[in-house]
Design a protein around this motif. Structure first.
Motif, PDB file in Angstrom:
ATOM      1  N   UNK A 167       0.777  -1.233   0.000  1.00 58.21           N
ATOM      2  CA  UNK A 167       0.000   0.000   0.000  1.00 58.21           C
ATOM      3  C   UNK A 167       0.804   1.275   0.000  1.00 58.21           C
ATOM      4  N   UNK A 168       2.070   1.205  -0.370  1.00 60.82           N
ATOM      5  CA  UNK A 168       2.911   2.387  -0.445  1.00 60.82           C
ATOM      6  C   UNK A 168       3.316   2.692  -1.875  1.00 60.82           C
ATOM      7  N   UNK A 169       4.497   3.278  -2.031  1.00 60.21           N
ATOM      8  CA  UNK A 169       5.011   3.641  -3.357  1.00 60.21           C
ATOM      9  C   UNK A 169       5.592   2.382  -3.995  1.00 60.21           C
ATOM     10  N   UNK A 170       4.684   1.529  -4.470  1.00 60.38           N
ATOM     11  CA  UNK A 170       5.033   0.145  -4.796  1.00 60.38           C
ATOM     12  C   UNK A 170       5.962   0.014  -5.995  1.00 60.38           C
ATOM     13  N   UNK A 171       5.812   0.876  -6.995  1.00 57.43           N
ATOM     14  CA  UNK A 171       6.704   0.748  -8.146  1.00 57.43           C
ATOM     15  C   UNK A 171       8.125   1.181  -7.801  1.00 57.43           C
ATOM     16  N   UNK A 172       8.261   2.172  -6.923  1.00 59.73           N
ATOM     17  CA  UNK A 172       9.594   2.655  -6.567  1.00 59.73           C
ATOM     18  C   UNK A 172      10.357   1.653  -5.707  1.00 59.73           C
ATOM     19  N   UNK A 173       9.664   0.934  -4.849  1.00 57.53           N
ATOM     20  CA  UNK A 173      10.341  -0.095  -4.062  1.00 57.53           C
ATOM     21  C   UNK A 173      10.654  -1.308  -4.927  1.00 57.53           C
ATOM     22  N   UNK A 174       9.759  -1.620  -5.876  1.00 57.47           N
ATOM     23  CA  UNK A 174       9.978  -2.779  -6.742  1.00 57.47           C
ATOM     24  C   UNK A 174      11.129  -2.547  -7.710  1.00 57.47           C
ATOM     25  N   UNK A 175      11.247  -1.337  -8.246  1.00 59.00           N
ATOM     26  CA  UNK A 175      12.287  -1.088  -9.246  1.00 59.00           C
ATOM     27  C   UNK A 175      13.676  -1.308  -8.635  1.00 59.00           C
ATOM     28  N   UNK A 176      13.839  -0.982  -7.350  1.00 60.86           N
ATOM     29  CA  UNK A 176      15.118  -1.177  -6.662  1.00 60.86           C
ATOM     30  C   UNK A 176      15.328  -2.660  -6.341  1.00 60.86           C
ATOM     31  N   UNK A 177      14.326  -3.268  -5.726  1.00 57.96           N
ATOM     32  CA  UNK A 177      14.457  -4.665  -5.311  1.00 57.96           C
ATOM     33  C   UNK A 177      14.683  -5.590  -6.500  1.00 57.96           C
ATOM     34  N   UNK A 178      13.944  -5.353  -7.581  1.00 62.23           N
ATOM     35  CA  UNK A 178      14.001  -6.271  -8.716  1.00 62.23           C
ATOM     36  C   UNK A 178      15.310  -6.151  -9.481  1.00 62.23           C
ATOM     37  N   UNK A 179      15.915  -4.972  -9.488  1.00 66.32           N
ATOM     38  CA  UNK A 179      17.229  -4.834 -10.092  1.00 66.32           C
ATOM     39  C   UNK A 179      18.252  -5.693  -9.339  1.00 66.32           C
ATOM     40  N   UNK A 180      18.240  -5.596  -8.031  1.00 67.12           N
ATOM     41  CA  UNK A 180      19.156  -6.410  -7.212  1.00 67.12           C
ATOM     42  C   UNK A 180      18.867  -7.898  -7.393  1.00 67.12           C
ATOM     43  N   UNK A 181      17.590  -8.252  -7.425  1.00 67.16           N
ATOM     44  CA  UNK A 181      17.210  -9.653  -7.553  1.00 67.16           C
ATOM     45  C   UNK A 181      17.688 -10.230  -8.882  1.00 67.16           C
ATOM     46  N   UNK A 182      17.539  -9.465  -9.969  1.00 70.95           N
ATOM     47  CA  UNK A 182      18.006  -9.932 -11.268  1.00 70.95           C
ATOM     48  C   UNK A 182      19.509 -10.141 -11.296  1.00 70.95           C
ATOM     49  N   UNK A 183      20.254  -9.265 -10.632  1.00 70.47           N
ATOM     50  CA  UNK A 183      21.707  -9.432 -10.554  1.00 70.47           C
ATOM     51  C   UNK A 183      22.081 -10.696  -9.789  1.00 70.47           C
ATOM     52  N   UNK A 184      21.287 -11.027  -8.792  1.00 68.84           N
ATOM     53  CA  UNK A 184      21.575 -12.200  -7.968  1.00 68.84           C
ATOM     54  C   UNK A 184      21.141 -13.502  -8.629  1.00 68.84           C
TER      55      UNK A 184
END
Length: 322
Positions: free
Chosen positions: A273-290
């Motif tokens: 329920x927050x700024x969901x795209x902004x948190x996802x864009x950061x998390x998913x970049x790291x996840x893809x690298x991993x």
């Protein structure tokens, strides 16, 4: 780095940052839905994450990815144009309200350009200067440092339980010395510096990560409703992920909790329920690298808006960093 990360991981990082953005955004419908449980209900009505094809017109990327691409392409092609005519001409006046997540959401690529431990000072300098072009308050531009640092740590394969301590104990002091050395709004920055590190230290204490070792401590119940409340407690003003400190904080929280499970990552980082795209864009970049693209439904990324540009910028950043 003992083993250089593959180009495919770089591509996955950039591509999934865009995918997570588009999915968490849902053409504004989910970015501005303040109920994580409601978003999860709508997700199930769509048939779950596996059933979503993230493509135009229904699943565009948001400004987060547009700005991340602009930053990535700027890093790859040179940024001399950022000094229009006069010394310091690219700087904006200090603004006590410049605390938002706009710098954090576009700065993951900086960690792909400067991924090595010995490049920390370069990573910090670029993150601070590009971050404060729009977000001159430390809470804003230190978010850029956090996002860049976490992607660098992902490239380094640094244990995730130590990422937050690395931010607070290693990168933030370097950033403070850099800001002092540049002589721009030093008094204001020093005055307003404490909140970012103090809130991060609070988070590390909460999760049992203050020593830099895991495992993270989780509440007994931590579903969508509980996460909404927890994420609000991370925030500056009640809007989770809206600020420079808590967008990367929620991203890290999601990464710690999800492991290699893409659906769980999106559940935690992209559907709240927050700024969901902004948190996802950061998390998913790291996840893809991993983890690369393994386990990610093809529909989530194969027809993504700007896919070619995201992958091309990944190639350029990979080349420049090696």
């Amino acid at each position: 780095m003992d083993r250089p990360l593959s180009l495919q991981h770089y591509k996955a990082g950039m591509l999934l940052s865009g995918a997570g953005d588009a999915l968490g955004y849902r053409n504004q419908l989910w970015e501005y839905n303040e109920s994580g449980p409601e978003i999860h209900k709508e997700l199930q009505e769509l048939g779950g994450l596996k059933n979503i094809t993230a493509e135009l017109p229904d699943w565009p990327v948001s400004d987060d990815t547009v700005l991340h691409l602009a930053t990535a392409e700027g890093l790859a092609t040179g940024v001399s144009q950022l000094k229009p005519g006069s010394e310091g001409g690219y700087r904006v006046a200090y603004n006590p309200d410049g605390t938002g997540c706009g710098a954090a959401m576009r700065s993951m690529c900086i960690g792909l350009r400067y991924p090595r431990p010995e490049q920390l000072s370069s990573l910090v300098a670029v993150a601070v200067e590009t971050g404060r072009m729009t977000h001159p308050h430390p809470t804003g531009f230190l978010g850029a440092v956090a996002s860049a640092l976490f992607t660098a740590y992902a490239v380094q394969r640094r244990p995730m339980a130590s990422w937050g301590v690395g931010l607070v104990k290693e990168a933030c002091p370097v950033a403070l010395e850099f800001v002092k050395s540049r002589g721009c709004a030093v008094e204001e920055c020093v005055r307003d510096w404490g909140y970012f590190s103090e809130k991060w230290q609070w988070y590390l204490d909460l999760r049992g990560l203050a020593s830099g070792t895991g495992p993270a401590i989780w509440p007994d119940q931590y579903g969508p409703a509980e996460r909404d409340e927890a994420y609000k407690s991370f925030s500056l003003s009640g809007w989770a992920g809206r600020s420079g400190h808590d967008a990367p904080m929620i991203a890290l929280d999601a990464l710690l909790g999800a492991g290699s499970d893409w659906e769980e990552l999106m559940s935690r980082a992209g559907f709240h329920g927050g700024d969901s795209d902004s948190t996802a864009v950061i998390a998913c970049c790291c996840w893809g690298l991993l983890y690369g693209l393994e386990g990610v439904p093809q529909g989530n990324h194969k027809n993504l808006e700007y896919r070619d540009r995201l992958e091309n910028s990944a190639e350029e950043l990979y080349r420049l960093s090696h």
